[in-house]
Write an enzyme that holds these catalytic residues in place. Structure first.
Site, mmCIF file in Angstrom:
data_model
loop_
_atom_site.group_PDB
_atom_site.id
_atom_site.type_symbol
_atom_site.label_atom_id
_atom_site.label_comp_id
_atom_site.label_asym_id
_atom_site.label_seq_id
_atom_site.Cartn_x
_atom_site.Cartn_y
_atom_site.Cartn_z
ATOM 1 N N THR A 1 61.095 11.343 42.884
ATOM 2 C CA THR A 1 60.400 10.838 42.453
ATOM 3 C C THR A 1 59.784 9.648 43.635
ATOM 4 O O THR A 1 58.142 9.386 43.628
ATOM 5 C CB THR A 1 60.509 8.972 41.791
ATOM 6 O OG1 THR A 1 61.930 9.570 40.712
ATOM 7 C CG2 THR A 1 60.173 7.896 41.060
ATOM 8 N N TYR B 1 73.620 14.832 41.830
ATOM 9 C CA TYR B 1 71.944 14.096 40.812
ATOM 10 C C TYR B 1 71.974 15.407 40.495
ATOM 11 O O TYR B 1 71.855 16.698 40.950
ATOM 12 C CB TYR B 1 70.982 14.307 41.884
ATOM 13 C CG TYR B 1 69.710 13.799 41.394
ATOM 14 C CD1 TYR B 1 69.264 13.742 39.439
ATOM 15 C CD2 TYR B 1 68.112 14.071 42.047
ATOM 16 C CE1 TYR B 1 68.359 13.334 39.427
ATOM 17 C CE2 TYR B 1 66.809 13.684 41.093
ATOM 18 C CZ TYR B 1 67.234 13.591 39.831
ATOM 19 O OH TYR B 1 66.099 13.687 39.520
ATOM 20 N N LYS C 1 74.000 10.414 39.146
ATOM 21 C CA LYS C 1 72.855 10.650 37.867
ATOM 22 C C LYS C 1 72.751 11.534 36.754
ATOM 23 O O LYS C 1 72.454 12.889 37.562
ATOM 24 C CB LYS C 1 71.628 10.093 38.919
ATOM 25 C CG LYS C 1 70.307 10.491 38.320
ATOM 26 C CD LYS C 1 69.055 9.967 39.737
ATOM 27 C CE LYS C 1 67.543 10.168 38.333
ATOM 28 N NZ LYS C 1 66.419 10.230 39.161
ATOM 29 N N VAL D 1 69.382 5.185 36.902
ATOM 30 C CA VAL D 1 68.296 5.105 38.201
ATOM 31 C C VAL D 1 66.781 4.838 37.522
ATOM 32 O O VAL D 1 66.555 6.573 36.687
ATOM 33 C CB VAL D 1 68.959 6.743 38.672
ATOM 34 C CG1 VAL D 1 67.333 6.923 40.224
ATOM 35 C CG2 VAL D 1 70.710 6.046 39.775
#
Length: 290
Positions: A47, A135, A163, A205
């Site tokens: 992001t 992640y 995540k 998240v």
């Protein structure tokens, strides 16, 4: 347990009008996110347009965010890549700047098998002292870290959370069931925050928290305080904007909306491109309807 909070923001990286890293705009964004109840910041993840940031830019960003936050909330640095040795060195550099943890994405493009994934994360974790968040994002990395592999990795002392952006609630349930109570699972998708909480996940998240942070916090707190009907209503209310933020490639929509609400995070870098007028109108309409 390394608890970074329940509502973490996968922070966009602010640029100036020429597309260069803007520490001034970063300061304003950090203050905005803290004011709107973000409990932790993930810096230079996807992001944050990490593929377009140089290592020097990332290190400047980590150092600046740590300074501005000044211990108020945890700062987690995105340090992973498809190169294990490079990820180890970069994670050490981030740790030296005072971040509270690192987030390591699954190796993209190379598509290692499960043993390769295990060794990748294990090697990185063994070379730092801060908590490590795995992640898992198969849609971008083209490889899924299986529940069995994440359960194995959770046995390493400083691998403390994951995540999960697989979108697979069955897999997430298996991870939660197979790990100790002090291992934390975060949703990697805003729209799955409430379903993930309902199966024992810890939080999210989030991208949407840039623009509906207080609302996301309210939804999570409603659930954790036992007001499940209220949290369900809030989930349904905010689901349209959560979906719209990913209608075009992220983080283009959220950067656009931040500017609309007076928090200028600047443009995106190629290969991302700005929204069309039609896309922008749809995004603004749905947000305003809230």
């Amino acid at each position: 347990m390394a608890d970074f909070g329940r509502l973490l923001t996968a922070m966009v990286t602010p640029f100036d009008d020429k597309g260069e890293l803007s520490l001034e705009r970063t300061t304003a964004l950090v203050e905005h996110l803290i004011e709107h109840q973000t409990e932790g910041l993930v810096v230079a993840g996807t992001t944050g347009e990490s593929p377009t940031l140089s290592k020097d830019e990332k290190l400047k960003l980590f150092e600046h965010v740590v300074k501005i936050v000044d211990g108020r909330i945890p700062v987690i640095a995105g340090t992973g890549s498809y190169n294990t040795a490079e990820s180890v060195e970069f994670s050490r550099q981030a740790e030296a700047l005072g971040v509270d943890g690192i987030m390591v994405v699954s190796p993209y493009y190379s598509k290692p098998n499960q043993e390769g994934l295990y060794q990748h994360f294990k090697t990185i974790a063994e070379n730092v002292h801060v908590p490590v968040m795995i992640y898992n994002i198969p849609g971008r990395a083209s490889v899924n870290i299986s529940a069995e592999t994440i359960i194995r990795l959770s046995e390493i002392d400083n691998i403390t959370s994951v995540k999960e952006a697989s979108g697979n609630l069955d897999q997430m349930a298996s991870i939660i069931a197979g790990t100790s109570d002090d291992f934390i699972l975060y949703s990697g998708d805003d729209g799955l925050t409430l379903p993930v909480l309902s199966i024992g996940g810890h939080g999210v998240v989030s991208v949407a928290s840039h623009v509906i942070g207080k609302e996301m916090s309210h939804m999570i707190q409603s659930f954790t305080s036992g007001h499940h009907t209220e949290s369900a209503k809030l989930h349904l209310k905010y689901l349209p904007i959560m979906r719209e933020l990913f209608r075009a490639p992220s983080p283009v929509p959220v950067k656009t909306l931040l500017t609309e609400i007076g928090v200028n995070a600047g443009p995106v870098r190629l290969p991302m491109v700005e929204l069309t007028e039609e896309e922008k109108a749809s995004l603004t309409k749905i947000f305003n309807e809230l």
